[in-house]
Design a protein around this motif. Structure first.
Motif, PDB file in Angstrom:
ATOM      1  N   UNK A  46       0.820  -1.225   0.000  1.00  9.77           N
ATOM      2  CA  UNK A  46       0.000   0.000   0.000  1.00  9.77           C
ATOM      3  C   UNK A  46       0.846   1.264   0.000  1.00  9.77           C
ATOM      4  N   UNK A  47       2.045   1.156   0.558  1.00  6.97           N
ATOM      5  CA  UNK A  47       2.904   2.345   0.570  1.00  6.97           C
ATOM      6  C   UNK A  47       4.095   2.193  -0.378  1.00  6.97           C
ATOM      7  N   UNK A  48       3.935   1.342  -1.348  1.00 10.93           N
ATOM      8  CA  UNK A  48       4.942   1.222  -2.388  1.00 10.93           C
ATOM      9  C   UNK A  48       6.028   0.210  -2.108  1.00 10.93           C
ATOM     10  N   UNK A  49       5.973  -0.455  -0.970  1.00  9.32           N
ATOM     11  CA  UNK A  49       6.947  -1.482  -0.654  1.00  9.32           C
ATOM     12  C   UNK A  49       8.224  -0.980  -0.012  1.00  9.32           C
ATOM     13  N   UNK A  50       8.397   0.319   0.082  1.00  8.69           N
ATOM     14  CA  UNK A  50       9.604   0.886   0.680  1.00  8.69           C
ATOM     15  C   UNK A  50       9.268   1.442   2.059  1.00  8.69           C
ATOM     16  N   UNK A  51       9.681   0.761   3.138  1.00 13.22           N
ATOM     17  CA  UNK A  51       9.356   1.228   4.489  1.00 13.22           C
ATOM     18  C   UNK A  51       9.865   2.642   4.787  1.00 13.22           C
ATOM     19  N   UNK A  52      10.903   3.062   4.084  1.00 15.27           N
ATOM     20  CA  UNK A  52      11.436   4.419   4.291  1.00 15.27           C
ATOM     21  C   UNK A  52      10.438   5.495   3.863  1.00 15.27           C
ATOM     22  N   UNK A  53       9.536   5.166   2.942  1.00 18.79           N
ATOM     23  CA  UNK A  53       8.549   6.122   2.455  1.00 18.79           C
ATOM     24  C   UNK A  53       7.241   6.077   3.243  1.00 18.79           C
ATOM     25  N   UNK A  54       7.168   5.158   4.184  1.00 18.13           N
ATOM     26  CA  UNK A  54       5.913   4.941   4.911  1.00 18.13           C
ATOM     27  C   UNK A  54       5.650   6.037   5.932  1.00 18.13           C
ATOM     28  N   UNK A  55       4.381   6.254   6.174  1.00 24.27           N
ATOM     29  CA  UNK A  55       3.956   7.173   7.229  1.00 24.27           C
ATOM     30  C   UNK A  55       4.060   6.444   8.566  1.00 24.27           C
ATOM     31  N   UNK A  56       4.082   7.182   9.658  1.00 21.96           N
ATOM     32  CA  UNK A  56       4.178   6.532  10.979  1.00 21.96           C
ATOM     33  C   UNK A  56       3.065   5.516  11.233  1.00 21.96           C
ATOM     34  N   UNK A  57       1.927   5.703  10.623  1.00 20.21           N
ATOM     35  CA  UNK A  57       0.821   4.760  10.835  1.00 20.21           C
ATOM     36  C   UNK A  57       1.173   3.358  10.339  1.00 20.21           C
ATOM     37  N   UNK A  58       2.038   3.260   9.313  1.00 15.11           N
ATOM     38  CA  UNK A  58       2.448   1.950   8.811  1.00 15.11           C
ATOM     39  C   UNK A  58       3.234   1.203   9.883  1.00 15.11           C
ATOM     40  N   UNK A  59       4.182   1.880  10.508  1.00 17.06           N
ATOM     41  CA  UNK A  59       4.976   1.238  11.559  1.00 17.06           C
ATOM     42  C   UNK A  59       4.086   0.818  12.731  1.00 17.06           C
ATOM     43  N   UNK A  60       3.127   1.666  13.080  1.00 10.55           N
ATOM     44  CA  UNK A  60       2.192   1.325  14.160  1.00 10.55           C
ATOM     45  C   UNK A  60       1.364   0.101  13.780  1.00 10.55           C
ATOM     46  N   UNK A  61       0.906   0.067  12.542  1.00  2.80           N
ATOM     47  CA  UNK A  61       0.123  -1.072  12.061  1.00  2.80           C
ATOM     48  C   UNK A  61       0.958  -2.351  12.138  1.00  2.80           C
ATOM     49  N   UNK A  62       2.171  -2.292  11.643  1.00  3.40           N
ATOM     50  CA  UNK A  62       3.034  -3.475  11.630  1.00  3.40           C
ATOM     51  C   UNK A  62       3.369  -3.924  13.051  1.00  3.40           C
ATOM     52  N   UNK A  63       3.542  -2.970  13.968  1.00  4.02           N
ATOM     53  CA  UNK A  63       3.793  -3.343  15.362  1.00  4.02           C
ATOM     54  C   UNK A  63       2.571  -4.029  15.972  1.00  4.02           C
ATOM     55  N   UNK A  64       1.391  -3.526  15.645  1.00  6.26           N
ATOM     56  CA  UNK A  64       0.159  -4.100  16.188  1.00  6.26           C
ATOM     57  C   UNK A  64      -0.168  -5.465  15.579  1.00  6.26           C
ATOM     58  N   UNK A  65       0.126  -5.641  14.293  1.00  2.00           N
ATOM     59  CA  UNK A  65      -0.301  -6.842  13.573  1.00  2.00           C
ATOM     60  C   UNK A  65       0.853  -7.657  13.002  1.00  2.00           C
ATOM     61  N   UNK A  66       2.036  -7.546  13.606  1.00  2.00           N
ATOM     62  CA  UNK A  66       3.241  -8.162  13.028  1.00  2.00           C
ATOM     63  C   UNK A  66       3.089  -9.632  12.628  1.00  2.00           C
ATOM     64  N   UNK A  67       2.452 -10.438  13.474  1.00  2.00           N
ATOM     65  CA  UNK A  67       2.291 -11.857  13.148  1.00  2.00           C
ATOM     66  C   UNK A  67       0.823 -12.285  13.096  1.00  2.00           C
ATOM     67  N   UNK A  68      -0.061 -11.316  13.032  1.00  2.41           N
ATOM     68  CA  UNK A  68      -1.490 -11.640  13.014  1.00  2.41           C
ATOM     69  C   UNK A  68      -1.837 -12.436  11.758  1.00  2.41           C
ATOM     70  N   UNK A  69      -2.598 -13.459  11.946  1.00  3.90           N
ATOM     71  CA  UNK A  69      -3.092 -14.312  10.855  1.00  3.90           C
ATOM     72  C   UNK A  69      -1.981 -15.048  10.120  1.00  3.90           C
TER      73      UNK A  69
END
Length: 161
Positions: free
Chosen positions: A80-103
């Motif tokens: 959704x953010x182009x595949x480059x974590x460097x370009x991601x908004x802070x919400x992406x990091x928060x999402x990944x922290x919350x759902x890192x291994x979900x499902x």
């Protein structure tokens, strides 16, 4: 971000062979499939089996690679953010922290494999079968094979970390 698990992809790529050996065995669906596909023993022996198996393995690897992106939601979030974590908004990091291994379970991967089989593969096989004037037995045997194969492939690539 979820990275590709190439060992899981390779193992999943072998799954269609294993299931195919059982599924198309005369003791299961092989005899009916041969009749419905208008396949003869002579036709079966006419192909270059080495080429068929090598190309099948390559295509199965490509399929397993795609199935991993289909079953692991964290890969979709990264896309959704182009595949480059460097370009991601802070919400992406928060999402990944919350759902890192979900499902990330075998069960969840199998579910997505079944869904892909039912809603992607079955319609394609059925459409081709109808235009090729194949029977519903033929369509259901081939569709069932792919639904089961994709369920196992999805389980492997999603659950294996």
């Amino acid at each position: 971000m979820a990275d590709f698990n190439y060992m899981a992809i390779l193992v999943a790529a072998i799954v269609p062979f294993i299931i195919g050996f059982a599924w198309y065995n005369p003791k299961l669906f092989g005899t009916t499939w041969m009749r419905e596909a208008e396949m003869t023993e002579e036709k079966m022996k006419s192909g270059n089996m080495a080429v068929i198996f090598i190309v099948t393995l390559i295509l199965s690897f490509i399929l397993a690679f795609f199935v991993q992106t289909l079953t692991i939601h964290q890969m979709s979030a990264a896309s959704l953010m182009g595949g480059d974590p460097e370009l991601a908004k802070p919400s992406y990091e928060a999402f990944m922290n919350d759902y890192k291994d979900a499902f990330r379970t075998f069960k969840h991967g199998a579910l997505h494999g079944v869904l892909a089989g039912l809603f992607l593969f079955f319609p394609v096989i059925a459409i081709n079968g109808l235009f090729e004037r194949k029977s519903w037995k033929y369509i259901l045997i081939n569709s069932g094979y792919w639904i089961v194969s994709l369920a196992v492939m999805g389980a492997i690539v999603c659950g294996w970390r």
